[in-house]
Design a protein around this motif. Structure first.
Motif, PDB file in Angstrom:
ATOM      1  N   GLY A  37       0.816  -1.215   0.000  1.00 33.82           N
ATOM      2  CA  GLY A  37       0.000   0.000   0.000  1.00 33.82           C
ATOM      3  C   GLY A  37       0.847   1.261   0.000  1.00 33.82           C
ATOM      4  N   VAL A  38       1.904   1.265   0.788  1.00 32.49           N
ATOM      5  CA  VAL A  38       2.803   2.427   0.832  1.00 32.49           C
ATOM      6  C   VAL A  38       3.502   2.596  -0.515  1.00 32.49           C
ATOM      7  N   ASP A  39       3.896   1.487  -1.140  1.00 27.86           N
ATOM      8  CA  ASP A  39       4.520   1.554  -2.467  1.00 27.86           C
ATOM      9  C   ASP A  39       3.584   2.178  -3.497  1.00 27.86           C
ATOM     10  N   ARG A  40       2.342   1.797  -3.476  1.00 27.38           N
ATOM     11  CA  ARG A  40       1.375   2.362  -4.433  1.00 27.38           C
ATOM     12  C   ARG A  40       1.163   3.854  -4.160  1.00 27.38           C
ATOM     13  N   TRP A  41       1.158   4.208  -2.892  1.00 31.09           N
ATOM     14  CA  TRP A  41       0.928   5.605  -2.511  1.00 31.09           C
ATOM     15  C   TRP A  41       2.113   6.488  -2.906  1.00 31.09           C
ATOM     16  N   LEU A  42       3.342   5.995  -2.634  1.00 29.14           N
ATOM     17  CA  LEU A  42       4.544   6.785  -2.901  1.00 29.14           C
ATOM     18  C   LEU A  42       5.149   6.531  -4.280  1.00 29.14           C
ATOM     19  N   GLY A  43       4.715   5.471  -4.956  1.00 28.65           N
ATOM     20  CA  GLY A  43       5.283   5.133  -6.257  1.00 28.65           C
ATOM     21  C   GLY A  43       6.679   4.545  -6.170  1.00 28.65           C
ATOM     22  N   THR A  44       6.975   3.855  -5.109  1.00 29.26           N
ATOM     23  CA  THR A  44       8.322   3.291  -4.904  1.00 29.26           C
ATOM     24  C   THR A  44       8.370   1.790  -5.153  1.00 29.26           C
ATOM     25  N   THR A  45       7.451   1.283  -5.926  1.00 27.75           N
ATOM     26  CA  THR A  45       7.324  -0.160  -6.155  1.00 27.75           C
ATOM     27  C   THR A  45       8.663  -0.770  -6.499  1.00 27.75           C
ATOM     28  N   PRO A  46       9.075  -1.863  -5.999  1.00 32.08           N
ATOM     29  CA  PRO A  46       8.562  -2.784  -4.991  1.00 32.08           C
ATOM     30  C   PRO A  46       9.313  -2.707  -3.670  1.00 32.08           C
ATOM     31  N   TRP A  47      10.024  -1.639  -3.427  1.00 28.67           N
ATOM     32  CA  TRP A  47      10.994  -1.616  -2.335  1.00 28.67           C
ATOM     33  C   TRP A  47      10.374  -1.690  -0.947  1.00 28.67           C
ATOM     34  N   VAL A  48       9.350  -0.955  -0.663  1.00 31.23           N
ATOM     35  CA  VAL A  48       8.749  -0.985   0.669  1.00 31.23           C
ATOM     36  C   VAL A  48       8.022  -2.306   0.886  1.00 31.23           C
ATOM     37  N   ALA A  49       7.402  -2.834  -0.181  1.00 33.93           N
ATOM     38  CA  ALA A  49       6.738  -4.137  -0.069  1.00 33.93           C
ATOM     39  C   ALA A  49       7.761  -5.237   0.230  1.00 33.93           C
ATOM     40  N   MET A  50       8.916  -5.171  -0.401  1.00 28.07           N
ATOM     41  CA  MET A  50       9.951  -6.170  -0.130  1.00 28.07           C
ATOM     42  C   MET A  50      10.471  -6.044   1.296  1.00 28.07           C
TER      43      MET A  50
END
Length: 93
Positions: A37-50
């Motif tokens: 969810g944070v990745d989608r919000w900030l556009g940092t895919t996939p780093w926070v999810a990982m």
């Protein structure tokens, strides 16, 4: 036949185990989902999810690895059930 030292009902024991399993599952999954969810919000895919997935595995495995020691304490009668006044102590009438 071995007598069950736990004086609780089978439903109570089942509910406790259901809660334990659900808690461990949430510990594994929730950090990764929050990271997604944070990745989608900030556009940092996939780093926070990982990072969330790694944290979830670490948290969940810590709980899984502590479980045998907690069960052994409960079997000896000095676990949380005994401290809360259930199981093995003198009965108040």
């Amino acid at each position: 036949m071995r007598e069950n030292p736990d004086e609780r009902s089978a439903l109570s024991i089942g509910m406790e185990w259901g809660t334990r399993v659900t808690t461990i599952g949430m510990e594994f999954a929730l950090p990764a989902l929050l990271g997604f969810g944070v990745d989608r919000w900030l556009g940092t895919t996939p780093w926070v999810a990982m990072a969330g997935a790694i944290a979830g595995v670490a948290i969940g495995m810590t709980h899984v690895l502590r479980l045998p020691a907690e069960l052994a304490r409960g079997a000896r009668g000095d676990g949380p059930a005994r401290k809360a006044g259930r199981g093995g102590g003198p009965k108040a009438e």
